[in-house]
Structure formats: C-alpha cells, structure tokens
Design an enzyme around this catalytic site. Structure first.
Site, short mmCIF file in Angstrom:
data_model
loop_
_atom_site.label_atom_id
_atom_site.label_comp_id
_atom_site.label_asym_id
_atom_site.label_seq_id
_atom_site.Cartn_x
_atom_site.Cartn_y
_atom_site.Cartn_z
N HIS A 225 0.88 -1.17 0.00
CA HIS A 225 0.00 0.00 0.00
C HIS A 225 0.91 1.22 0.00
CE1 HIS A 225 -2.39 3.07 1.97
NE2 HIS A 225 -1.87 2.84 3.15
N TYR A 259 -5.68 9.20 2.06
CA TYR A 259 -5.70 9.77 3.41
C TYR A 259 -4.43 10.56 3.67
CZ TYR A 259 -2.78 5.79 4.90
OH TYR A 259 -1.76 4.90 5.04
N ASP A 550 -27.71 -19.85 19.04
CA ASP A 550 -28.98 -20.54 19.28
C ASP A 550 -29.10 -21.66 18.25
OD1 ASP A 550 -29.51 -18.85 17.09
OD2 ASP A 550 -31.58 -18.47 17.70
P1 FAD Z 1 3.87 -6.16 12.74
O1 FAD Z 1 4.14 -4.82 13.23
O2 FAD Z 1 4.24 -6.48 11.34
O3 FAD Z 1 4.57 -7.15 13.71
C1 FAD Z 1 4.74 -8.52 13.42
C2 FAD Z 1 6.09 -8.93 13.92
O4 FAD Z 1 6.22 -10.34 13.83
C3 FAD Z 1 7.19 -8.33 13.10
O5 FAD Z 1 7.96 -7.53 13.94
C4 FAD Z 1 7.96 -9.53 12.59
O6 FAD Z 1 9.34 -9.32 12.56
C5 FAD Z 1 7.57 -10.60 13.57
N1 FAD Z 1 7.68 -11.95 13.03
C6 FAD Z 1 7.07 -12.46 11.94
N2 FAD Z 1 7.42 -13.74 11.75
C7 FAD Z 1 8.27 -14.05 12.76
C8 FAD Z 1 8.97 -15.23 13.11
N3 FAD Z 1 8.89 -16.36 12.39
N4 FAD Z 1 9.74 -15.20 14.21
C9 FAD Z 1 9.87 -14.08 14.95
N5 FAD Z 1 9.22 -12.94 14.65
C10 FAD Z 1 8.44 -12.93 13.57
N6 FAD Z 1 -2.95 0.93 10.55
C11 FAD Z 1 -3.66 1.87 11.18
O7 FAD Z 1 -4.37 1.57 12.12
N7 FAD Z 1 -3.64 3.16 10.79
C12 FAD Z 1 -2.87 3.56 9.75
O8 FAD Z 1 -2.85 4.73 9.39
C13 FAD Z 1 -2.12 2.60 9.06
N8 FAD Z 1 -1.41 2.95 7.99
C14 FAD Z 1 -0.63 2.02 7.38
C15 FAD Z 1 0.18 2.44 6.33
C16 FAD Z 1 1.02 1.55 5.72
C17 FAD Z 1 1.88 2.02 4.59
C18 FAD Z 1 1.03 0.20 6.15
C19 FAD Z 1 1.93 -0.80 5.51
C20 FAD Z 1 0.21 -0.22 7.17
C21 FAD Z 1 -0.62 0.69 7.80
N9 FAD Z 1 -1.45 0.31 8.85
C22 FAD Z 1 -2.17 1.26 9.51
C23 FAD Z 1 -1.58 -1.09 9.25
C24 FAD Z 1 -0.74 -1.39 10.46
O9 FAD Z 1 0.54 -0.89 10.26
C25 FAD Z 1 -0.65 -2.86 10.73
O10 FAD Z 1 -1.89 -3.46 10.60
C26 FAD Z 1 -0.11 -3.13 12.13
O11 FAD Z 1 1.07 -2.43 12.33
C27 FAD Z 1 0.14 -4.61 12.33
O12 FAD Z 1 0.73 -4.81 13.57
P2 FAD Z 1 1.26 -6.24 13.99
O13 FAD Z 1 1.84 -6.13 15.34
O14 FAD Z 1 0.21 -7.24 13.77
O15 FAD Z 1 2.34 -6.58 12.87
N1 THG Z 2 -33.83 -24.14 11.54
C1 THG Z 2 -33.09 -25.07 12.14
N2 THG Z 2 -32.06 -24.74 12.93
C2 THG Z 2 -31.71 -23.45 13.08
C3 THG Z 2 -32.46 -22.43 12.48
C4 THG Z 2 -33.56 -22.81 11.68
N3 THG Z 2 -30.62 -23.14 13.82
C5 THG Z 2 -30.09 -21.81 13.75
C6 THG Z 2 -31.18 -20.78 13.74
N4 THG Z 2 -32.13 -21.12 12.70
C7 THG Z 2 -31.85 -20.82 15.07
N5 THG Z 2 -32.92 -19.89 15.20
C8 THG Z 2 -34.20 -20.23 15.45
C9 THG Z 2 -35.04 -19.28 15.98
C10 THG Z 2 -36.33 -19.60 16.35
C11 THG Z 2 -36.81 -20.88 16.14
C12 THG Z 2 -36.01 -21.84 15.55
C13 THG Z 2 -34.69 -21.51 15.21
C14 THG Z 2 -38.16 -21.27 16.60
N6 THG Z 2 -38.56 -20.76 17.77
C15 THG Z 2 -39.79 -21.15 18.42
C16 THG Z 2 -40.35 -19.95 19.15
O1 THG Z 2 -39.57 -19.09 19.56
O2 THG Z 2 -41.56 -19.88 19.29
C17 THG Z 2 -39.42 -22.27 19.35
C18 THG Z 2 -40.21 -22.38 20.57
C19 THG Z 2 -39.92 -23.65 21.31
O3 THG Z 2 -38.83 -23.77 21.89
O4 THG Z 2 -40.77 -24.51 21.28
O5 THG Z 2 -38.84 -22.02 15.96
O6 THG Z 2 -34.23 -21.97 11.06
N7 THG Z 2 -33.37 -26.35 11.97
#
Ligand code: FAD
Ligand code: THG
Length: 821
Positions: A225, A259, A550
C-alpha cells in the site's frame, strides 16, 4: 516456579506489545516476546505505520477496539513524548453519495458511543485549513480520533510489560513450533527451544507462514500500500514543534481512496488508489538489517502508481502545489477475505493462538480481547466477526483468500450497501435446487460461499395480483438496492398459500455416539434427554452466560442428533468440547445434504398428495422430527418454521434434492406454490420475532435480555453458563432486545442505526425489514428495559429522525395458531 502459564508471543509489533501489556497486567508474568527483527524497530508493519486512528466502523466490535486503543494510548508516553495525539479525524465528501454516507457513518458512531458530527465545507476548512472549500460538500468530524505513534507505543508497552516480568527477545526468529499430545510445548529458534504452555502468534503479515508451522491455515494476504511524505509545505511551517508533530486532524478523502496526516511541516499521503499488489514474503528486504529506510515491510516506491494520487491531492489541498513528494514506499500489511482480523486458537494444537490482520487502530482492543480469552476464558467484547474459525472450508483456499482480500483492498473506501454481494468468486457452493432456481430467475446473493436466492423474478407477475394491503411502499433508491417488491408477493404467498425456501446453507452438524447427549446437554441450555423424534430450540452460552449461539437439536436416534446451527463457529465449539475418548463424533453434513423449508397454510395439503406417511398434526407435532418419504424421496421432516407458518424443514441427501424440489413443485401448482427467497424470509422471521444470532444477539447478551429465557431449562443446572445466569430472569434485565414498528409506515432502515429515547441515544438497531403482513417496517433494537411497549422512540437514519414505537411481539400470530395448526 512459575504459577502462571508460560506464554511466548511471536512478534513484537503493536499487537504483540499490547498483548504482553494486557497479559502482564492481568497477572500472567511469564511472558516472552520474540521477534526476528531487532528491537524496538523490528521492521514489521508497526515500524513505519503512519498511525491514523479513525474509530468509526460499521462493526460495533471494531469501533470498540478502536475506542479502547485511543483511551489506552492516550495514557502512554515515552520519556514525555506522546503515543497518541488526539488531533481529531475528518473524512471529507466530494460527491453527494459520500456526503449521504457520512450521515450513515455518523449513525454508527452514535450507536457505538463515539461522538461525531457532520459538518459543512466552511467547518472542514476551519478544521483543516489546507482543504479547498470548493472541492468538498461536507465532512464527518470525530474529535477523539487521532494519531497513534505505533513505534513509540511499542516501546512504552514493552517497558510496562518488562517492569511486570515480561522478556523481549529481538533478532530471534521462530523456525518451528514444538508440540506434544496435541498441545503446544514451545517454539523453536536457531538458538534452541523456548518452552511454552501458550503461544500467541502476532506475526502480522507473516501470519500464514507461522500458522503453517502447526498446519493451521491463516486466511490473510500481504498487500503493499503506497505511502509518501512530501517535502516542506510552506503553509504548514511554524504550526508544530518537534514534540507535538501534528495539530491538523487526520484526513480521509475517500472518494479518491486517499488519506493524509501531518508531520512537522510536511504531509504524509496514503493511497489505496492503485492496483492491488500482493506480496511474496520471499521478495522482502532482510529482517536482520533493519533501518528506518529499509525494512522487510517496505517495498520500493512505484512512482507511476502515485502520479494520479499526487494530482488529486493537489486538487483537494492546493498548498501541495508548492512542494513535491520527498520519499515514498510501498508498505506491506495484511488483508483478509472479509476485512476482519483473525483471532483464535488452532483447532488441532491446543495452546497455539493467533492475533493477526490487526490495524494499529484496533491493536489495544485486540490485545485486551486476547488477554481476556486466555486469562478469563472469554472476551467482554463479541468476537464472532474476528474469530479465525468463522470461515468455511472453501474460504480458506489460497485462491479464495487472494482474490477476496485483493477485492477488499480495492473496495476499502467504497460506499458499500450492507447487502452488496461480491461479484467474484461466485458459484462456489450451490444447492441441488440451483438449476431450478436459475430457471425461475433467482436473484442470488452470497454468504459463506453459498449462492442464496434473494427473490425470484418468475414471481414478478404476482406483484400485480397483490391485494392493496400487501402492496409495499417504494424504497429509496440507494437503501432499496438489493430489494424488490417481488419479496412482498413471496411473503404473501407464504402466508396465504405455500412456498419453497432453500434452507440448504443452514449449517447442519451431526453429533453422534454414546457421549453425544451428554455433550449437548453440557453445552446448551435446553432439556435434550427427550424421546427420539424430539426437536429442541436451545442456547449455547459462554461461562458468563453470554449467548454463543442458538441451535435446534433434533434427536434422530438414541445416540444421534442433528444440530441446526448458525455457522462454522458452532462446529468449532462442538469439536473442541467433544471428549478426547472418541465417544462423540461431530460431522458437518451441510454440503452433502440439502433442505427445503416448505411453509404456508397449504403446506399440509401439498405434502399429503405425495406421501403415505402421516403429516397430520397428530402424526407429526410441532417441534417433532421423523423419517418419511415424499414423492418417493427419503426425507427427515422437522416440524418447525423460522417464517412462522405451518410446515416442515425437509432434509434429504444432495443427490435426491432436485427430485424433492420437482415433486413438491409440480404437486403444488394448483395450490399456488411459489419459490421464495431470503428477502421474504427475513421479513417473515422478524414478524414472528425470531432472533438471528450474530446480529440480534451475541455473547454480549444473556438469554433474558434477548427475550430467550424460555429456552433455558430450569431444573438441572449443569450446563455451561448456568451459574452465571442463575437468579437472572425477565424481571432483572436492564436492557432488552425490543421490537419497533416505524410510525410512518414506509421508512425501512438498514441496521446499526442509533435509537433515541427522550432525544438521547439509548440503543441501536440490530435487524430491520419491511413487515409485509403487517404493512409496516420493523426494526429490532437494543433498548433500556424501561422502554416498554408503547414507548415512542426515534431511529436516526441518514441524519433524519424517524419516529417508531416499541411494540408487543411477535407482531404476527402471537397465539401460534398458524404454526401449530
Ligand atoms: P507487525 O508490526 O508487522 O509485527 C509482526 C512482527 O512479527 C514483526 O515484527 C515480525 O518481525 C515478527 N515476526 C514475523 N514472523 C516471525 C517469526 N517467524 N519469528 C519471529 N518474529 C516474527 N494501521 C492503522 O491503524 N492506521 C494507519 O494509518 C495505518 N497505515 C498504514 C500504512 C502503511 C503504509 C502500512 C503498511 C500499514 C498501515 N497500517 C495502519 C496497518 C498497520 O501498520 C498494521 O496493521 C499493524 O502495524 C500490524 O501490527 P502487527 O503487530 O500485527 O504486525
Ligand atoms: N432451523 C433449524 N435450525 C436453526 C435455524 C432454523 N438453527 C439456527 C437458527 N435457525 C436458530 N434460530 C431459530 C429461531 C427460532 C426458532 C427456531 C430456530 C423457533 N422458535 C420457536 C419460538 O420461539 O416460538 C421455538 C419455541 C420452542 O422452543 O418450542 O422455531 O431456522 N433447523
């Protein structure tokens, strides 16, 4: 001897440093942070991150992570030098669409507790005098946003953690992960093994390589980037001293994917305006010779990509005409298929965790969440959108990760509709009904790799036949994208005749073996030791009583259960909790099977034409399941309905699915059968008051707040979370998932909007749809429990306040006459 687990953190970037701080403050002192690069500037992304922290995000979780980062870094310094400079954030609009969207974004900020304001062009210029007032239509101003100095914060956090006992080892590459008996035991470095009970990989964009050491697929893609610093900008001279560094708000110009941040008398420019540039880790600069100007996370600047950016920047900020680009680089960081971070423990190697694809913006929040997971067993903030196990198998393929992550780079600043589907890759997973759906003109949206019909163009003719009270009001052009009046016709036919719904993408897990009942009883709140053929709606809670999911649990045999689930996280939960002795087998049967929801008042008439099995009310009662044949196709029929109508979920194997569809389709013609899609489905389920896990409730809510107390068994307290919810009840709640109807009868909101009570923000919308049966829009929202039925509230929608009323639920068929008949 150590009394707390030995933790090794791989990576001393902003994530690893935050985690070391959060673990040690919780009393886990035996923490070793290792990094392949030198300390403190390791050469990772954090070493050069410009550190803009814009807090506002569509996701509540991400916004809360960012809020915590601001709060925490504000309180840190290194020898008096700031780690967070609260200059505020400004996102400007140069198109009417963007300006409109800034109001939606302001709504998210309000919903998640961040103060924000949409301001006019003059105020934009007052806040950021470099802006050309004639170019902007307005802006979103967030006074608490600002600049994080990641490289300095790493030092401050490391010092704090070291003072509590943590060790930081630089220039130590992890080359392997040691394990025994399915548990991590240490990490291997060229100097030897560092023993560990817990390993957390915070390796940033190197995450894939480190995950591979334990066979864990980490779905992230390193992308470059562009970032550049200008030379001196005359209009900035004298504004800042060396310590303050910046005073103008951080600035986003999203219509051009750009930005800006200030540094002294220069500006930094970041660009997403270029083609995605995937990075091969083998092409990176060496990590043993890290300098400000050469790091593995910095690739050479590609000037040709920056030329249009420089032009656009001079248009928005004319002062830049008197300077030039001084130095630029293509910086590397992580992208993921859905833009979310990756947090969680390996499914195969216990104690091996990852926390990756995390921005500086969210780093403290993620560090806290992971520390809470490790020390306390759960995070106070809902993590379902961050969990590394949220992806389906097909979504872990490198091809998928690469394509979708690049797409996310391209779309990072786009105004996206909440329903907007990706255009590619598509067609990854289709149900056996797909050919029939296509010939009915299905309009597909995608979820979890599945193609899901949203409505069917073949039903367009029914719109003319709709009775007046079913005719839906027109939707606004943008908000109404991916909607159609055809959904009203499909809802109408479901409530008055019969409809086929493709329920195939609903996750199905087969849980079998002598330990199956015990496992499900322990993990969920329902009474499950009922007769074969019972179906139970039940909740999986975490230790603190928060709702993890659920589920419906159908007992198909003594030791055989089919679990209807919400997603892959449920599979992960069951798989992890299954005893090691093999007494329970958990299988995901979704792909090899399929399901038709056959629902409507004529559903029984239809089925009875095709079977000699007893589908009468007595023959198959509400919430019972049995094996049967329909038109010769073997099915498992389950009497329940998420749309709240008489009928069954009919399950069969994938090979016989199309046949099942065909026999139902032909036998139902004179009964008015239609194929119906997700748009109608979502409207009908809200009318019936059925919650959707993930949007309506999460681990942040207990069953009583969510209105699901009925799913908690009262005797026998032995399930996970039972102690935490003991003594709670519908009367003890202070907030409640509430049903709102919109007073004007036509304004359909999208979700995540703030809800105002007595003029003050008091909650947020979780799900919304037009209620076709009741002829009014519905919105479910979290509100204080004091807001009882009849309370007048307002939903803020694109800057407007829409009056709504808390209503008694369910809105349709509270007597259950339709569904139990
Ligand atoms: P890193 O800082 O990369 O740290 C990972 C570390 O793991 C490294 O130090 C590396 O050496 C170490 N490592 C990897 N593999 C190993 C290994 N095998 N053994 C030992 N060590 C290892 N984010 C924002 O929020 N705002 C911004 O404005 C922004 N701007 C950005 C601009 C640029 C140009 C870039 C590139 C990024 C930007 N980001 C920004 C993103 C942000 O920089 C990253 O998402 C963030 O720094 C990641 O942090 P991290 O600690 O996960 O990774
Ligand atoms: N069908 C099946 N499984 C599911 C869903 C589904 N799992 C995930 C998600 N959807 C779960 N959500 C619901 C929400 C409500 C009900 C069923 C699944 C439901 N509720 C009755 C009620 O609230 O009146 C049950 C009452 C009772 O317990 O008797 O039917 O879509 N297979």
């Amino acid at each position: 001897m150590s009394t707390t687990p030995r933790v090794v953190i791989i990576g001393a970037g902003i994530v690893g440093a935050n985690l070391a701080d959060e673990l040690t403050v919780r009393g886990w002192h035996d923490v070793t942070v290792v990094d392949q690069g030198p300390l403190p500037l390791t050469g990772g992304s954090s070493s050069h991150a410009p550190g803009l922290v814009f807090q506002t995000n569509a996701s509540k979780t991400m916004t809360e992570f960012a809020r915590y980062t601001v709060e925490k870094l504000r309180g840190l310094d290194v020898d008096g030098a700031w780690c967070f400079n609260q200059v505020g954030g400004l996102e400007v609009a140069t198109t009417p669409e963007r300006l409109t969207d800034l109001y939606r974004k302001r709504g998210w900020a309000t919903s998640w507790g961040v103060q924000a304001e949409v301001v006019g062009p003059e105020e934009c210029v007052r806040l950021h005098p470099l802006i050309d007032a004639d170019r902007v239509l307005g802006g979103l101003h967030v006074p608490t946003d600002g600049l994080a100095k990641a490289s300095r914060a790493v030092v401050a956090l490391a010092r704090r953690a070291q003072a509590r006992g943590a060790r930081f080892l630089g220039s130590t590459r992890v080359i392997g992960v040691e394990q025994a008996g399915g548990r991590v035991t240490g990490v291997r470095t060229p100097e030897g093994v560092l023993p560990a009970d817990v390993v957390v990989t915070c390796a940033g964009f190197w995450g894939r390589a480190v995950g591979a050491m334990v066979g864990m697929e980490v779905p992230l893609l390193p992308l470059a980037h562009q970032f550049a610093w200008t030379g001196q900008v005359p209009d900035l001279v004298g504004r800042n001293d060396e310590l303050t560094e910046a005073s103008l708000p951080i600035l986003r110009h999203q219509d051009q994917d750009l930005y800006y941040r200030e540094r002294g008398d220069t500006l930094g420019i970041g660009s997403y305006a270029h083609r995605p540039m995937p990075v091969d880790l083998r092409d990176l600069a060496p990590d043993d010779d890290v300098r400000e100007s050469s790091m593995p996370s910095m690739l050479p600047f590609t000037e040709e990509d920056f030329a249009p950016v420089w032009e656009q920047s001079q248009l928005l900020l004319p002062s830049l005409r008197s300077t030039k680009v001084d130095i630029g680089f293509n910086g590397v960081f992580s992208f993921t298929p859905d833009g979310g971070p990756l947090i969680g423990e390996s499914a195969d190697v216990r104690g091996f965790w990852i926390a990756e694809a995390v921005w500086v913006t969210h780093s403290a929040g993620v560090g806290r969440a992971v520390a809470q997971l490790l020390v306390e067993g759960r995070s106070e903030i809902d993590l379902h959108g961050c969990d590394v196990h949220r992806f389906e198998e097909v979504q872990l393929a490198p091809e998928y990760v690469s394509e979708t992550s690049q797409q996310n780079f391209v779309e990072i600043y786009d105004v996206l509709h909440p329903l907007q589907p990706r255009t590619s890759p598509r067609g990854l997973r289709v149900s056996p009904f797909h050919a029939r759906q296509e010939s009915l003109g299905a309009v597909f949206l995608e979820a979890g790799g599945w193609e899901r019909p949203h409505w069917y163009e073949a039903n367009a003719g029914l719109v003319e036949q709709l009775p007046a009270e079913w005719t839906p009001p027109a939707r606004e052009p943008w908000a109404g994208r991916f909607s159609s009046p055809i959904a009203a016709a499909e809802a109408w036919r479901t409530r008055t005749a019969v409809a086929l719904y493709d329920m195939t993408p609903l996750k199905r897990l087969e849980v079998s073996g002598p330990g199956a009942l015990g496992l499900l009883q322990r993990l969920t709140t329902g009474r499950l030791d009922k007769s074969v053929g019972s179906v139970t709606y039940t909740l999986a809670l975490d230790e603190a009583g928060g709702i993890r999911s659920d589920l419906t649990v159908a007992r198909l045999g003594e030791h055989l259960f089919q679990v209807g689930a919400n997603g892959n996280l449920d599979h992960d939960l069951l798989r992890r909790a299954a005893p090691a002795d093999g007494s329970v087998v958990v299988r995901d049967t979704t792909g090899g099977t399929c399901c038709i929801g056959l629902w409507g008042p004529r559903a029984r008439d239809l089925v009875q034409r095709l079977t000699s099995d007893d589908f009468s009310n007595e023959g198959l009662k509400y919430f019972r399941a049995k094996r049967a044949r329909i038109g010769g196709v073997p099915v498992t029929a389950m009497r329940l309905s998420y749309v709240g109508e008489l009928g069954w979920e009919l399950y069969t194997d994938a090979d016989t699915g199309q046949r099942l569809w065909d026999v139902l389709w032909s036998a139902g013609q004179d009964l008015g059968v239609v194929a119906a899609g997700r748009a109608a489905f979502n409207s009908l389920r809200l009318e019936k008051g059925y919650r959707a896990w993930g949007s309506d409730m999460t681990t942040e809510h207990d069953p009583y707040e969510a209105g699901l107390g009925f799913a908690v068994r009262t005797q026998d307290q032995g399930h996970v979370g039972s102690e935490a919810i003991a003594g709670l009840g519908a009367d003890t709640v202070t907030r409640r998932l509430s049903c709102l109807t919109v007073d004007d009868g036509h304004s359909v909101v999208l979700g995540s909007e703030p809800v105002f009570l007595d003029g003050r923000p008091a909650g947020y919308v979780t799900s919304a749809a037009f209620g076709h049966t009741i002829g009014r829009p519905i919105a479910y929202a979290w509100l204080p429990a004091s807001a009882g039925v009849g309370t007048a509230v307002e939903i803020e929608y694109f800057g407007r306040r829409i009056p709504a009323t808390v209503s008694a639920e369910p809105l349709v068929d509270p007597e259950m006459a339709r569904i139990r008949g």
